[in-house]
Structure formats: C-alpha cells, structure tokens
Motif scaffolding. Sequence first.
Motif, PDB file in Angstrom:
ATOM      1  N   PHE A  17      26.587   7.602  45.749  1.00  0.00           N
ATOM      2  CA  PHE A  17      26.316   9.007  45.418  1.00  0.00           C
ATOM      3  C   PHE A  17      26.525   9.891  46.649  1.00  0.00           C
ATOM      4  O   PHE A  17      27.104  10.977  46.559  1.00  0.00           O
ATOM      5  CB  PHE A  17      24.878   9.190  44.916  1.00  0.00           C
ATOM      6  CG  PHE A  17      24.633   8.720  43.511  1.00  0.00           C
ATOM      7  CD1 PHE A  17      25.590   8.866  42.516  1.00  0.00           C
ATOM      8  CD2 PHE A  17      23.415   8.143  43.172  1.00  0.00           C
ATOM      9  CE1 PHE A  17      25.353   8.446  41.210  1.00  0.00           C
ATOM     10  CE2 PHE A  17      23.169   7.725  41.865  1.00  0.00           C
ATOM     11  CZ  PHE A  17      24.139   7.870  40.887  1.00  0.00           C
ATOM     12  N   HIS A  20      30.160  10.318  47.394  1.00  0.00           N
ATOM     13  CA  HIS A  20      30.772  11.243  46.432  1.00  0.00           C
ATOM     14  C   HIS A  20      30.373  12.685  46.757  1.00  0.00           C
ATOM     15  O   HIS A  20      31.212  13.600  46.724  1.00  0.00           O
ATOM     16  CB  HIS A  20      30.353  10.885  45.006  1.00  0.00           C
ATOM     17  CG  HIS A  20      31.259  11.451  43.957  1.00  0.00           C
ATOM     18  ND1 HIS A  20      31.394  12.807  43.753  1.00  0.00           N
ATOM     19  CD2 HIS A  20      32.084  10.856  43.062  1.00  0.00           C
ATOM     20  CE1 HIS A  20      32.262  13.015  42.765  1.00  0.00           C
ATOM     21  NE2 HIS A  20      32.685  11.852  42.338  1.00  0.00           N
ATOM     22  N   THR A  62      33.687   7.053  41.846  1.00  0.00           N
ATOM     23  CA  THR A  62      33.167   7.067  40.464  1.00  0.00           C
ATOM     24  C   THR A  62      33.471   5.746  39.762  1.00  0.00           C
ATOM     25  O   THR A  62      32.606   5.167  39.091  1.00  0.00           O
ATOM     26  CB  THR A  62      33.785   8.239  39.670  1.00  0.00           C
ATOM     27  OG1 THR A  62      33.447   9.463  40.329  1.00  0.00           O
ATOM     28  CG2 THR A  62      33.263   8.277  38.237  1.00  0.00           C
ATOM     29  N   ILE A  82      22.353   7.103  36.016  1.00  0.00           N
ATOM     30  CA  ILE A  82      23.395   6.822  37.014  1.00  0.00           C
ATOM     31  C   ILE A  82      24.762   7.197  36.457  1.00  0.00           C
ATOM     32  O   ILE A  82      25.551   7.897  37.112  1.00  0.00           O
ATOM     33  CB  ILE A  82      23.379   5.329  37.423  1.00  0.00           C
ATOM     34  CG1 ILE A  82      22.117   5.017  38.230  1.00  0.00           C
ATOM     35  CG2 ILE A  82      24.633   4.967  38.230  1.00  0.00           C
ATOM     36  CD1 ILE A  82      21.906   3.534  38.508  1.00  0.00           C
ATOM     37  N   ILE A  86      26.984  10.433  38.073  1.00  0.00           N
ATOM     38  CA  ILE A  86      28.254  10.266  38.798  1.00  0.00           C
ATOM     39  C   ILE A  86      29.398  10.963  38.046  1.00  0.00           C
ATOM     40  O   ILE A  86      30.296  11.555  38.662  1.00  0.00           O
ATOM     41  CB  ILE A  86      28.577   8.771  39.066  1.00  0.00           C
ATOM     42  CG1 ILE A  86      29.668   8.653  40.149  1.00  0.00           C
ATOM     43  CG2 ILE A  86      28.990   8.038  37.804  1.00  0.00           C
ATOM     44  CD1 ILE A  86      29.267   9.136  41.522  1.00  0.00           C
ATOM     45  N   VAL A 133      21.425  15.070  46.350  1.00  0.00           N
ATOM     46  CA  VAL A 133      21.745  13.654  46.120  1.00  0.00           C
ATOM     47  C   VAL A 133      21.215  12.771  47.254  1.00  0.00           C
ATOM     48  O   VAL A 133      20.755  11.646  47.008  1.00  0.00           O
ATOM     49  CB  VAL A 133      23.274  13.491  45.936  1.00  0.00           C
ATOM     50  CG1 VAL A 133      23.698  12.047  46.082  1.00  0.00           C
ATOM     51  CG2 VAL A 133      23.698  14.025  44.571  1.00  0.00           C
TER      52      VAL A 133
END
Length: 215
Positions: A17, A20, A62, A82, A86, A133
Amino acid sequence: MIFGKLLPREGNFFELFNQHGAKIVEGSRAFMAMVENYADVEERQRHAAEVDRAERQADKITAEVNRLLHKTFITPIDREQIHSLINAMDDILDLLQDSSETMSLYDVRAMTDEVVRLADLSVRCCERVAHAVTLLPRLSKHDAAEAAIKACEEIDQLESDADRVMRAAMSKLFREQADVRELIKLKAIYEQLESISDRCEDVANLIEGIVLENS
C-alpha cells in the motif's frame, strides 16, 4: 487446518500500500509539472511519460496485492477491504494518466488557471491519500487512528474545493469561450480533473471504514 499452516500469514500488504501511495504522489506531481510546463513541448512530453511510468509501476503493485491475497491465509485486515482499497488507489493513477492523454489527444493548446488549480488540488489530495495509507499498520494506536481520520477529512474538504472550482470553471467556460471546439475540450478535462479528487475521496471513505473496524 494443515492446509492453512502451509499458507503464509499476514503478507506484506501494508508495505505494498505504501509503495502504491508513493506512486500516486509521484504520478500526481509529474502531472502537475506537465501542466506547469505545458508550453514547452519537450518538457510536457517528458512529464507525461513520468505519469505513464508511475501508472505502470502502480499496476504491478496492484497485481502483486491481488496475487498475495490468493495465497495468504490470514490477512492483517479484511480481504474485501484490501481488495477494494488497492483497486480504488489504482483508479486515481488511471485517471491521472487518462487526463494526461486527453490533453494530448485533444491537442489542447494552453492551460487555463482553472486547470492549474484543479491539478494542484489533485496533488494535495494524492499526498493525503499516501499519508493516510502509511498509518494503517498502527490503527490500534489512538493517535494513528485519529491522524488517519483527520487525513480523510482533509481529502473530503479538498474534494469539495475541487467541485467548487470545477463549477466556477464551467460557468466561465460557457460564458466566455467562443470557440466551440475549445469549449468541448476544456469541459472534458475539467470533469476528468475533478474526478481525481472524487477517487481520492473513495479511498478516504474506505480508510475511514478500516479505521472504525480496527482501531
């Protein structure tokens, strides 16, 4: 339960996470740089390529999260949360890339002040998404849970600001833009840029749900 013991527990979802989130910030800042340097074709193309690269790298993260979900027996938070989180994060970068491509495909000649303001609000939203996040692994701590909720509230406020800017931009566009083709181009871009903050708000809503369930 022997089968369960063979599968990994927890997984590194929070780290993915974070990775990302960093790509979201990277992509949004590259998009802002593209808007700010739009008159310089070479710079514009360079920053557009940076947006594309951040989007591709985020897609890989992802895919890794979704792959890990299938092979992890016990996850740190609910599986559906989750998966939803994402994918919602990925939508943000998809829209940044779409906005960048639309400007190129529509051959927009110059940026308006409203595009710059919407791009700036997008960056600020994206930065708060990434910050929220980072707090997910520590939600059992009261200060982390509070900080996550505060970041989500800030995203909601920024989304409202973006909505206001877009409405004013549309009003000005229909009053002042005589060239119908430019009007159509800019209308599409304003709507796409406002949607970026909408997607950030989607992420904020998901994070608020996670906080409420896990703090």
